[in-house]
Design an enzyme around this catalytic site. Sequence first.
Site, PDB file in Angstrom:
ATOM      1  CB  VAL A  24      -1.127  -0.178   1.192  1.00  0.00           C
ATOM      2  CG1 VAL A  24      -1.762   1.224   1.018  1.00  0.00           C
ATOM      3  CG2 VAL A  24      -1.713  -1.205   1.368  1.00  0.00           C
ATOM      4  CB  CYS A  25       3.982   2.034   1.816  1.00  0.00           C
ATOM      5  SG  CYS A  25       3.553   1.450   3.204  1.00  0.00           S
ATOM      6  N   PRO A  26       3.852   2.286  -1.404  1.00  0.00           N
ATOM      7  CG  PRO A  26       4.212   0.514  -3.026  1.00  0.00           C
ATOM      8  CD  PRO A  26       3.953   0.752  -1.379  1.00  0.00           C
ATOM      9  CD  GLU A  54      -0.941   5.298   2.205  1.00  0.00           C
ATOM     10  OE1 GLU A  54      -1.803   5.634   2.949  1.00  0.00           O
ATOM     11  OE2 GLU A  54       0.106   4.896   2.880  1.00  0.00           O
ATOM     12  CG  LEU A  55       5.105   6.925   0.071  1.00  0.00           C
ATOM     13  CD1 LEU A  55       6.544   6.260   0.245  1.00  0.00           C
ATOM     14  CD2 LEU A  55       4.609   8.084   1.069  1.00  0.00           C
TER      15      LEU A  55
END
Length: 187
Positions: A46-48, A50-51
Site C-alpha cells: 500500500v505504501c508505494p 500512497e507515496l
Amino acid sequence: MSLIGKEVLPFTAQAYKNGEFVEVTEQDLKGKWSVVCFYPADFTFVCPTELEDLQGQYPELQKLGVEVYSVSTDSHFVHKAWHDSSEAIGKITYTMIGDPSHVISRNFDVLIEEDGVADRGTFIIDPDGVIQALEINAGGIGRDASILINKIKAAQYVRNNPGEVCPAKWEEGGETLKPSLDLVGKI
C-alpha cells in the site's frame, strides 16, 4: 491525548531527497506549511501507492507553500535503495525521512511499538511548527492525497482570517462562518 495544537517535538534525522542524503530537524517544519506523512515500511504494498499519489499532489502543495516529508522507520539508505528500484517511488521529489531510532514516530504518537513501524499518519503543520490537522489510518487503508489540498487551504484561511471558520466541504472562495451567539442553534 490529541496532538492538535501541539508544537512538533525536537528531532534530528537523516533523509533522502533528489539523489542526496540530507539532515532534517523539527526546525525544517517551521516558517512554512508542512505535511508529514508516516507509513509503515519501504518495499511494501500500500505504501508505494500512497507515496506516489502524494507525489502527484506535490506540485499543487508547493504552490500553496507546503513542503512534504514522508517518514518510515526504515533508514535513509533503504529509502534510496527503494527510490532506485521502484518505478512509483522513483518519481518522488519530496524529502523521505528515515526514523530507525523511532524518535519521530514516537513524537507524533504513531509508532506501533511491538512491530517497530509507524501507523499511516498524516499531519498538517503550520508555519509555527504547530499541528493543525491529523489523520491516522489502519495499515490496510490507503490514503488519498487529494484531500490534503482543501484541508490545507482551509487551515491557511482560518490562520489568515481570525474569527472565521470553514464549514464541512468548504472550498476556496466558499462561505465561511463567524462563530457568535447569533449563530447558536441556527445552523
